[in-house]
Design a protein around this motif. Sequence first.
Motif, PDB file in Angstrom:
ATOM      1  N   GLY A 185      26.176 -22.412  29.913  1.00 57.46           N
ATOM      2  CA  GLY A 185      24.876 -23.318  29.924  1.00 57.46           C
ATOM      3  C   GLY A 185      23.920 -22.086  30.538  1.00 57.46           C
ATOM      4  N   GLY A 186      24.418 -21.069  31.354  1.00 51.93           N
ATOM      5  CA  GLY A 186      23.579 -20.145  31.914  1.00 51.93           C
ATOM      6  C   GLY A 186      23.201 -19.247  30.718  1.00 51.93           C
ATOM      7  N   THR A 187      24.305 -19.067  29.868  1.00 51.41           N
ATOM      8  CA  THR A 187      24.139 -17.942  28.837  1.00 51.41           C
ATOM      9  C   THR A 187      22.968 -18.673  28.061  1.00 51.41           C
ATOM     10  N   VAL A 188      23.276 -19.723  27.624  1.00 51.05           N
ATOM     11  CA  VAL A 188      22.354 -20.240  26.649  1.00 51.05           C
ATOM     12  C   VAL A 188      20.957 -20.161  26.939  1.00 51.05           C
ATOM     13  N   PHE A 189      20.623 -20.428  28.448  1.00 50.08           N
ATOM     14  CA  PHE A 189      19.634 -20.382  28.982  1.00 50.08           C
ATOM     15  C   PHE A 189      18.960 -19.027  29.089  1.00 50.08           C
ATOM     16  N   SER A 190      19.784 -18.000  29.437  1.00 45.21           N
ATOM     17  CA  SER A 190      18.980 -16.810  29.284  1.00 45.21           C
ATOM     18  C   SER A 190      18.875 -16.248  28.058  1.00 45.21           C
ATOM     19  N   THR A 191      19.966 -16.565  27.302  1.00 41.20           N
ATOM     20  CA  THR A 191      19.830 -15.788  25.964  1.00 41.20           C
ATOM     21  C   THR A 191      18.693 -16.478  25.260  1.00 41.20           C
ATOM     22  N   LYS A 192      18.221 -17.957  25.435  1.00 41.69           N
ATOM     23  CA  LYS A 192      16.903 -18.452  24.845  1.00 41.69           C
ATOM     24  C   LYS A 192      15.897 -17.514  25.042  1.00 41.69           C
ATOM     25  N   SER A 193      15.840 -17.222  26.603  1.00 33.59           N
ATOM     26  CA  SER A 193      14.534 -16.613  26.950  1.00 33.59           C
ATOM     27  C   SER A 193      14.686 -15.121  26.482  1.00 33.59           C
ATOM     28  N   ARG A 194      15.915 -14.638  26.378  1.00 31.04           N
ATOM     29  CA  ARG A 194      16.006 -13.192  25.719  1.00 31.04           C
ATOM     30  C   ARG A 194      15.553 -13.250  24.520  1.00 31.04           C
ATOM     31  N   VAL A 195      16.317 -14.197  23.829  1.00 37.30           N
ATOM     32  CA  VAL A 195      15.784 -13.949  22.267  1.00 37.30           C
ATOM     33  C   VAL A 195      14.369 -14.346  22.121  1.00 37.30           C
ATOM     34  N   GLU A 196      13.691 -15.113  22.773  1.00 37.70           N
ATOM     35  CA  GLU A 196      12.463 -15.429  22.581  1.00 37.70           C
ATOM     36  C   GLU A 196      11.476 -14.033  22.902  1.00 37.70           C
ATOM     37  N   THR A 197      11.895 -13.481  24.127  1.00 33.37           N
ATOM     38  CA  THR A 197      11.258 -11.956  24.118  1.00 33.37           C
ATOM     39  C   THR A 197      11.534 -11.113  22.979  1.00 33.37           C
ATOM     40  N   ARG A 217       7.323 -26.118  16.412  1.00 35.46           N
ATOM     41  CA  ARG A 217       7.962 -25.212  17.236  1.00 35.46           C
ATOM     42  C   ARG A 217       7.531 -23.882  17.181  1.00 35.46           C
ATOM     43  N   ALA A 218       7.551 -23.562  15.871  1.00 39.46           N
ATOM     44  CA  ALA A 218       6.895 -21.965  15.555  1.00 39.46           C
ATOM     45  C   ALA A 218       5.679 -21.786  15.913  1.00 39.46           C
ATOM     46  N   GLN A 219       4.859 -22.700  15.875  1.00 40.16           N
ATOM     47  CA  GLN A 219       3.446 -22.596  16.421  1.00 40.16           C
ATOM     48  C   GLN A 219       3.366 -22.044  17.920  1.00 40.16           C
ATOM     49  N   SER A 220       4.569 -22.685  18.893  1.00 39.76           N
ATOM     50  CA  SER A 220       4.393 -22.097  20.180  1.00 39.76           C
ATOM     51  C   SER A 220       4.840 -20.679  20.101  1.00 39.76           C
ATOM     52  N   GLY A 221       5.354 -20.183  19.100  1.00 40.31           N
ATOM     53  CA  GLY A 221       5.993 -18.582  19.123  1.00 40.31           C
ATOM     54  C   GLY A 221       4.841 -17.758  18.111  1.00 40.31           C
ATOM     55  N   LYS A 251      14.542 -21.501  13.427  1.00 45.12           N
ATOM     56  CA  LYS A 251      16.060 -21.556  12.982  1.00 45.12           C
ATOM     57  C   LYS A 251      16.709 -20.218  13.404  1.00 45.12           C
ATOM     58  N   THR A 252      15.938 -19.261  13.082  1.00 40.45           N
ATOM     59  CA  THR A 252      16.517 -17.907  13.213  1.00 40.45           C
ATOM     60  C   THR A 252      16.732 -17.666  14.731  1.00 40.45           C
ATOM     61  N   PHE A 253      15.820 -18.261  15.493  1.00 44.26           N
ATOM     62  CA  PHE A 253      15.884 -18.249  17.046  1.00 44.26           C
ATOM     63  C   PHE A 253      17.112 -18.868  17.503  1.00 44.26           C
ATOM     64  N   ASP A 254      17.270 -20.336  16.879  1.00 40.01           N
ATOM     65  CA  ASP A 254      18.230 -21.268  17.337  1.00 40.01           C
ATOM     66  C   ASP A 254      19.672 -20.391  16.882  1.00 40.01           C
ATOM     67  N   GLU A 278      24.860 -16.189  20.089  1.00 39.93           N
ATOM     68  CA  GLU A 278      25.040 -15.705  21.458  1.00 39.93           C
ATOM     69  C   GLU A 278      25.838 -16.687  22.411  1.00 39.93           C
ATOM     70  N   ALA A 279      25.738 -17.886  22.424  1.00 42.86           N
ATOM     71  CA  ALA A 279      26.367 -18.784  23.260  1.00 42.86           C
ATOM     72  C   ALA A 279      27.755 -18.940  22.538  1.00 42.86           C
ATOM     73  N   ARG A 280      28.012 -18.726  21.293  1.00 46.53           N
ATOM     74  CA  ARG A 280      29.330 -19.064  20.589  1.00 46.53           C
ATOM     75  C   ARG A 280      30.050 -17.877  21.238  1.00 46.53           C
ATOM     76  N   PHE A 281      29.455 -16.517  20.997  1.00 46.66           N
ATOM     77  CA  PHE A 281      30.062 -15.425  21.413  1.00 46.66           C
ATOM     78  C   PHE A 281      30.539 -15.514  22.847  1.00 46.66           C
ATOM     79  N   VAL A 282      29.714 -15.747  23.719  1.00 44.28           N
ATOM     80  CA  VAL A 282      30.090 -15.905  25.134  1.00 44.28           C
ATOM     81  C   VAL A 282      31.093 -16.854  25.306  1.00 44.28           C
ATOM     82  N   GLY A 283      30.864 -17.968  24.746  1.00 41.93           N
ATOM     83  CA  GLY A 283      32.009 -19.117  24.820  1.00 41.93           C
ATOM     84  C   GLY A 283      33.374 -18.589  24.438  1.00 41.93           C
ATOM     85  N   PHE A 284      33.242 -17.856  23.282  1.00 45.92           N
ATOM     86  CA  PHE A 284      34.415 -17.319  22.550  1.00 45.92           C
ATOM     87  C   PHE A 284      35.165 -16.384  23.728  1.00 45.92           C
TER      88      PHE A 284
END
Lengths: 795, 142
Positions: free
Chosen positions: A32-44, A113-117, A143-146, A152-158
């Motif tokens: 969960g934490g990873t997804v959250f942080s990854t999201k923001s990181r990927v966003e940036t 969603r794209a418009q927000s970025g 989609k690319t973002f997701d 990332e999440a999968r990798f961390v989970g793995f």
Amino acid sequence: MVKLRDWRQSLIYLAVVAVVGSGIFVGMLFIGGTVFSTKSRVETQTTTRLSELLDTVESTVSIACFVQDESLAKEVANGLMKNSGVLGVSISGNSNELARNYRSGVSPADLKRAQSGRQIRVIHSPFSPDVPVGKIVLDPDPKTFDRAVDDEARFVGFLLWLQLASVVVVIVAVMLKLIVRPIKGMSDRLHRMDPISGDRLQIPRGYVGSELGRLVEDINGMADQLVVSLKDEREIRLLHTIEEKKYRAIFDNAETGIFTADRNGCISSSNPALARLLRLPGDVETAQVRLIDLAWSRPEDLQGLIADCIDGKAVTAADLEFTPDDGMARWLNVGLSSVGGGMAQGVVSDVTERKLSEDMARRQAVTDPLTGVANRPGLEAHLQTAIRQHDGATAGGFTLMLVDLDGFKRINDALGLPVGDLILKSAAGRLQSCIKTSDTVARIGGDEFAVILPKVEEEAMAANIGERIVRTLARSYDEHANPIQLGASVGITIFPNDGVDMPTLLRNAELALDRAKLGDGNRYTFYDPAMAEAAARRRALETDMQLALRRDEFRLFYQPIIDLQENRLAGVEALIRWQHAEKGLVPPDAFIPVAEETGFIVDIGLWGLETACRQLAVWQAEGLDLYMSLNVSGRQIPDGLPPQALADAIARHGIEPWRLVLEITEGVLLTDVSKAQQWLAAVRELGLHFYLDDFGTGYSSLSYLKRFPVSSVKVDKSFVRDMHNDPSDRALVEAVVAMAKSLSMSVVAEGVETVEQLDLLRAMGCRYGQGYYFSKPVPIEEFRQVSARVDTMLS
Amino acid sequence: MMRRYLLLLALCALLPPPDAAADVVVIANPRAGVDRLSRDEVVNIFLGRFRQLPSGLSALPADLPSSQPEKAVFYRQLVNKELAEINAYWARLVFSGRTVPPRQAVGNDDLVSWVAGTQGAIGYVDRARADGRVKIVYEFSP
């Protein structure tokens, strides 16, 4: 060896579950934490990348916008679209759009969603940076973002899963090696281990000092303790067994019967002695014997004893009679003590011997050993019983008789104790023959018997039996060589009229007996209240006499005795008188018999002796040639008036012994002949003379005159009085005078009242005379006068 | 592709700097109907943005060869760009094919001649070469 019942209980399973569970939990949090942080990181990152992308194409777009070159703009847009992270591009000049390129098939949601970025950059002229010539709009592809986030999440989970799996593997391996296997090894060894033979667990190698090592040490310590405890236990058990054998032996070999039984008397355990005592079959336990059912005379007593013991939790005991079929009645002492649980423990011992001896002792205590009839305590017990039986009843009564053998004492003295005993036995037997078996005979004194007739309450019937007793006892006794003749006196009282308690009944019977004995005896007498009254009077008189002695109310009166040959006053007879303070002069007849009966005559006698001696001393001092005769009662001989007392009195007053004469009656001689003879001899030794009083009225045995040292006989006044008109009386007096003369005795005639009598006596040769003719007895004050008158009369 | 521009740009930077002292003016055919052009108009025409003269005639710009120092001076003064940058600029526009760069004159004389002889033509030369056949329509202020 105990198998695990369920693999889910195994340590490993539990540890794995715990680790996996917590791992999943932590992993989820982490992902969960990873997804959250990854999201923001990927966003940036996306923003940065798009921004960099824009940087790259900015100069070209600037040119395209500057010259409004759609181709170039399109070219740039297409180029940008080649980037997978771009959803769409729009390039516009200041007034129109130059190029627009968006991916097809994009959902509106993605567009939104794209418009927000969305990245919008204003494009300036290439030649004048201040002049805007258009703008470029870049929409990132969510989609690319997701995908990036997912990747990332999968990798961390793995990675996490990998880590978790390896941790589990490691834990399982470690636990298996370090914990489970050593424990299983210990467990296996424990199952095979025999602590007593010294087997102990071994600490697995490398575990010394670890928890397992300590556990092994503890187990071994426990095993040591267990071994010690077992050893102690075994020793105690051994001791216990020895003790039990010891007590078992005592139990089995005891002479006393021992048992335990419940409230109903069912025996739960017993020893052989009990079986012997109670005549039980061999195997008591299986026979289910009830104590109560055995051959007790009174089973209810045993029942009560058991109940008292169990209910009262007390120790109870009683002697119970046991009457088995073999007919040998036994007395068994049964002692019970409560042992709790509604059970009682008992001991049974045969006390027949003791019981019999007790009974015998009891019987002996109430039995006269000589005759075999009841003794005095026995009589009292029977009497009490009879009184109890009739007490409270409105009707009914019983009879008490006292029986005395007349003259038994004389026989006993004369013929000796063995003969007396034979007579007593015979008398007891005869008494028993006179009554029914339900009646009681008792010997309560030397020759005194008592008879209780429980069924007799009528005087006629009692008289009948009394008569029969008198008659039966009066038959001659043939136990001795010479048949012996005895009479019997019977005193009868009837309950309740003659008394309702034992002392009264006995006393009244005694009174009746005394009355019966009066005279010649040989008769029965019923109790009469007058007897009691007389007795009461006599008791009062007795008290009075004692008082009189203290008050000095007794007097000696003196009656002159005249020497008829020498015509002079020879002596006096001292006669006792009682000058009662209230009643005046009491005649001797009224109190002397009572004084004799009660023995008070002894005191009076001593007083008389003292008074007489004093008077004799006076006369002796005056030179008067007088003697004094003093009456001595049979009761005073020999101990009431000891020769020593006489000697003392004479010596004390310094009188000549011849001056004191003792008058005795024949009755004195009839009591204890030998003692009387000794007494007489001793007194005679002192120099005193004896007169035989009332001669002619009693036995008047001539042999007495010979055997006893009598110096004079006194002829009774009844003969003297009728002498002049009764020839036989005169003959008798003459005979006495003649006989006395031949025996060298003098004669004193009593009751001389007339001159005829005097002349007659003189004619007969009677030496002395006394009587009213000369003087009545007078007190000492008048004596001098009387003496003078007598002298005158004789001269 | 961009990288190639950047390389080109770097190579251009190695060239010797033009003589900044040359006084370059913008000349036009006298029949072009214009007397004066604004600086923006000059920029638009020479850099292909808007090739129309205020008179309505199509403007036909011409460049000096790069060997002529006036060219570098002209573009530096006009848009403050090096020739390499201008070349790169045109390289991109040419690539799209819609706008073409100014006609390439062989030399100063040729250019002046061509401007003099072509209606709507416009070019730049050193002031000294601007003769009567052409009209000066824009001067960089001193």
